[in-house]
Scaffold this motif. Sequence first.
Motif, PDB file in Angstrom:
ATOM      1  N   ILE A 156      -8.625  -2.604   2.297  1.00 21.85           N
ATOM      2  CA  ILE A 156      -9.181  -3.781   2.947  1.00 21.85           C
ATOM      3  C   ILE A 156      -8.211  -4.948   2.785  1.00 21.85           C
ATOM      4  CG2 ILE A 156     -11.162  -5.345   3.079  1.00 21.85           C
ATOM      5  CD1 ILE A 156     -11.921  -2.474   3.628  1.00 21.85           C
ATOM      6  N   ARG A 157      -7.960  -5.681   3.866  1.00 24.17           N
ATOM      7  CA  ARG A 157      -7.160  -6.900   3.777  1.00 24.17           C
ATOM      8  C   ARG A 157      -7.765  -7.955   4.696  1.00 24.17           C
ATOM      9  NH1 ARG A 157      -0.775  -7.395   5.239  1.00 24.17           N
ATOM     10  NH2 ARG A 157      -1.566  -7.309   7.371  1.00 24.17           N
ATOM     11  N   ASP A 158      -7.950  -9.152   4.143  1.00 28.52           N
ATOM     12  CA  ASP A 158      -8.511 -10.273   4.922  1.00 28.52           C
ATOM     13  C   ASP A 158      -9.815  -9.887   5.609  1.00 28.52           C
ATOM     14  OD1 ASP A 158      -6.298 -11.804   4.195  1.00 28.52           O
ATOM     15  OD2 ASP A 158      -5.144 -11.136   5.938  1.00 28.52           O
ATOM     16  N   GLY A 159     -10.649  -9.137   4.893  1.00 28.51           N
ATOM     17  CA  GLY A 159     -11.962  -8.779   5.418  1.00 28.51           C
ATOM     18  C   GLY A 159     -11.972  -7.700   6.479  1.00 28.51           C
ATOM     19  N   GLN A 160     -10.824  -7.064   6.706  1.00 31.37           N
ATOM     20  CA  GLN A 160     -10.741  -6.027   7.730  1.00 31.37           C
ATOM     21  C   GLN A 160     -10.231  -4.725   7.129  1.00 31.37           C
ATOM     22  OE1 GLN A 160      -8.222  -8.344  10.575  1.00 31.37           O
ATOM     23  NE2 GLN A 160      -9.874  -7.947  12.019  1.00 31.37           N
ATOM     24  N   LEU A 161     -10.607  -3.616   7.752  1.00 34.80           N
ATOM     25  CA  LEU A 161     -10.113  -2.318   7.336  1.00 34.80           C
ATOM     26  C   LEU A 161      -8.660  -2.201   7.792  1.00 34.80           C
ATOM     27  CD1 LEU A 161     -10.907   0.334   5.971  1.00 34.80           C
ATOM     28  CD2 LEU A 161     -11.635   1.184   8.197  1.00 34.80           C
ATOM     29  N   PHE A 162      -7.730  -2.193   6.822  1.00 35.15           N
ATOM     30  CA  PHE A 162      -6.305  -2.229   7.132  1.00 35.15           C
ATOM     31  C   PHE A 162      -5.738  -0.823   7.352  1.00 35.15           C
ATOM     32  CE2 PHE A 162      -1.858  -2.149   5.699  1.00 35.15           C
ATOM     33  CZ  PHE A 162      -1.308  -3.115   6.522  1.00 35.15           C
ATOM     34  N   SER A 163      -6.126   0.098   6.475  1.00 35.74           N
ATOM     35  CA  SER A 163      -5.568   1.447   6.555  1.00 35.74           C
ATOM     36  C   SER A 163      -6.370   2.372   5.657  1.00 35.74           C
ATOM     37  CB  SER A 163      -4.102   1.436   6.106  1.00 35.74           C
ATOM     38  OG  SER A 163      -3.540   2.728   6.197  1.00 35.74           O
ATOM     39  N   GLU A 164      -6.102   3.667   5.747  1.00 40.73           N
ATOM     40  CA  GLU A 164      -6.667   4.615   4.797  1.00 40.73           C
ATOM     41  C   GLU A 164      -5.658   5.721   4.532  1.00 40.73           C
ATOM     42  OE1 GLU A 164     -10.285   6.309   6.565  1.00 40.73           O
ATOM     43  OE2 GLU A 164      -9.212   8.210   6.692  1.00 40.73           O
ATOM     44  N   ILE A 165      -5.711   6.264   3.333  1.00 44.60           N
ATOM     45  CA  ILE A 165      -4.877   7.418   3.009  1.00 44.60           C
ATOM     46  C   ILE A 165      -5.746   8.498   2.382  1.00 44.60           C
ATOM     47  CG2 ILE A 165      -2.704   6.150   2.757  1.00 44.60           C
ATOM     48  CD1 ILE A 165      -3.090   6.152  -0.241  1.00 44.60           C
ATOM     49  N   ILE A 166      -5.384   9.745   2.620  1.00 40.88           N
ATOM     50  CA  ILE A 166      -6.132  10.901   2.128  1.00 40.88           C
ATOM     51  C   ILE A 166      -5.231  11.707   1.213  1.00 40.88           C
ATOM     52  CG2 ILE A 166      -7.323  13.035   2.789  1.00 40.88           C
ATOM     53  CD1 ILE A 166      -7.956  11.643   5.479  1.00 40.88           C
ATOM     54  N   ARG A 167      -5.771  12.137   0.106  1.00 47.04           N
ATOM     55  CA  ARG A 167      -4.980  12.911  -0.851  1.00 47.04           C
ATOM     56  C   ARG A 167      -4.794  14.339  -0.364  1.00 47.04           C
ATOM     57  NH1 ARG A 167      -6.707  13.660  -7.182  1.00 47.04           N
ATOM     58  NH2 ARG A 167      -5.410  15.478  -7.657  1.00 47.04           N
ATOM     59  N   ASN A 168      -3.551  14.715  -0.146  1.00 48.27           N
ATOM     60  CA  ASN A 168      -3.212  16.070   0.286  1.00 48.27           C
ATOM     61  C   ASN A 168      -2.432  16.835  -0.779  1.00 48.27           C
ATOM     62  OD1 ASN A 168      -4.353  15.978   2.945  1.00 48.27           O
ATOM     63  ND2 ASN A 168      -2.670  14.619   3.546  1.00 48.27           N
ATOM     64  N   GLY A 169      -1.594  16.121  -1.554  1.00 48.65           N
ATOM     65  CA  GLY A 169      -0.806  16.763  -2.591  1.00 48.65           C
ATOM     66  C   GLY A 169      -1.434  16.569  -3.956  1.00 48.65           C
ATOM     67  N   ASN A 170      -0.579  16.484  -4.997  1.00 44.69           N
ATOM     68  CA  ASN A 170      -1.106  16.279  -6.344  1.00 44.69           C
ATOM     69  C   ASN A 170      -1.381  14.793  -6.585  1.00 44.69           C
ATOM     70  OD1 ASN A 170       1.353  14.982  -7.137  1.00 44.69           O
ATOM     71  ND2 ASN A 170       2.274  16.987  -7.539  1.00 44.69           N
ATOM     72  N   ARG A 171      -1.926  14.507  -7.764  1.00 38.53           N
ATOM     73  CA  ARG A 171      -2.361  13.131  -8.034  1.00 38.53           C
ATOM     74  C   ARG A 171      -1.179  12.179  -8.164  1.00 38.53           C
ATOM     75  NH1 ARG A 171      -3.917  10.046 -12.137  1.00 38.53           N
ATOM     76  NH2 ARG A 171      -3.547  11.632 -13.727  1.00 38.53           N
ATOM     77  N   GLN A 172      -0.048  12.684  -8.693  1.00 39.84           N
ATOM     78  CA  GLN A 172       1.140  11.839  -8.806  1.00 39.84           C
ATOM     79  C   GLN A 172       1.625  11.388  -7.426  1.00 39.84           C
ATOM     80  OE1 GLN A 172       3.158  10.752 -11.716  1.00 39.84           O
ATOM     81  NE2 GLN A 172       3.757   9.421 -10.007  1.00 39.84           N
ATOM     82  N   GLN A 173       1.638  12.319  -6.474  1.00 38.15           N
ATOM     83  CA  GLN A 173       2.045  11.983  -5.112  1.00 38.15           C
ATOM     84  C   GLN A 173       1.091  10.971  -4.493  1.00 38.15           C
ATOM     85  OE1 GLN A 173       1.991  16.060  -3.711  1.00 38.15           O
ATOM     86  NE2 GLN A 173       4.235  16.147  -3.585  1.00 38.15           N
ATOM     87  N   PHE A 174      -0.205  11.168  -4.741  1.00 35.33           N
ATOM     88  CA  PHE A 174      -1.210  10.257  -4.202  1.00 35.33           C
ATOM     89  C   PHE A 174      -1.053   8.874  -4.823  1.00 35.33           C
ATOM     90  CE2 PHE A 174      -5.936   9.248  -3.534  1.00 35.33           C
ATOM     91  CZ  PHE A 174      -5.759   8.993  -2.195  1.00 35.33           C
ATOM     92  N   PHE A 175      -0.792   8.850  -6.128  1.00 33.72           N
ATOM     93  CA  PHE A 175      -0.550   7.587  -6.828  1.00 33.72           C
ATOM     94  C   PHE A 175       0.603   6.825  -6.175  1.00 33.72           C
ATOM     95  CE2 PHE A 175       1.908   5.280 -10.035  1.00 33.72           C
ATOM     96  CZ  PHE A 175       0.947   4.434 -10.580  1.00 33.72           C
ATOM     97  N   ASN A 176       1.690   7.536  -5.878  1.00 37.89           N
ATOM     98  CA  ASN A 176       2.848   6.896  -5.250  1.00 37.89           C
ATOM     99  C   ASN A 176       2.501   6.342  -3.868  1.00 37.89           C
ATOM    100  OD1 ASN A 176       4.494   7.470  -7.444  1.00 37.89           O
ATOM    101  ND2 ASN A 176       5.230   9.399  -6.585  1.00 37.89           N
ATOM    102  N   GLN A 177       1.692   7.076  -3.116  1.00 39.21           N
ATOM    103  CA  GLN A 177       1.244   6.595  -1.802  1.00 39.21           C
ATOM    104  C   GLN A 177       0.434   5.307  -1.947  1.00 39.21           C
ATOM    105  OE1 GLN A 177      -0.502  10.621  -0.470  1.00 39.21           O
ATOM    106  NE2 GLN A 177      -0.033   9.599   1.447  1.00 39.21           N
TER     107      GLN A 177
END
Length: 258
Positions: free
Chosen positions: A216-237
């Motif tokens: 969320i940014r400035d009250g609007q939905l800015f983007s979304e990401i979905i975890r596909n790899g491991n948690r470290q990769q998701f953390f980096n995203q």
Amino acid sequence: MAVVSVQQVSKIYGHRLSLVNALNNISFEIKSGEFVGIMGPSGAGKTTLLNMIATIDQPTHGRVLIKNQVVSRMREARLANFRRHELGFIFQDFNLLDSLTVRENILLPLALDKFSVAMIEQRLAQVSRVLGIGNLLARYPDEISIGQRQRVACGRAMITKPTLLLADEPTGSLDSKSATELLQYLTVINRQEKATILLVTHDAFTASYCRRILFIRDGQLFSEIIRNGNRQQFFNQIIDMQATIGGGGRYNAITPGH
């Protein structure tokens, strides 16, 4: 099936000459069994959005549905009953009652329901097993650690088997070891109990335990990401997305391995 449906929700605070758009036309769904996080810079509207879904506040425009029921338009008496049966809350400051034992704190949400003793004991045993707090039931909150208190608060939220578990900065008061333990337990709850969890956090490490993140940014939905790899990769995203929207960066973050 969509457990939560947020439909074109806006929230405006203030008076005619000083209006603040806390949320601006946000729409998304959360399906049964999802573990979803909400992130964004300070003042982005995260807590306001959580309050709309938690039925604590009502949108100025749009509507919120939980289990196909329009909770944003329910009357207070019906809403209180719905909240008690369908929603579980995990707070940053635990909100445990010091005069009650761990067992009594966990069972408190069932006090107004006419469950059999056998059913109550069954639910308590299940929650205690999943959260690893079976040996704490006779103790009082001031006799256990901060991390254990948060797990007790989690047990209290779970005991009614809510449709949706809501967590607002649940690791904010915890040290890194206790935070990791809680997040691991939430993962177990999500996978084993098929609990639907919505978590608000500013912390990338905490968010990396989710399966999907809404930014969320400035009250609007800015983007979304979905975890596909491991948690470290998701953390980096997550870190990269935080840097993009101004909510942090790779060089001031604690990595999952530390």
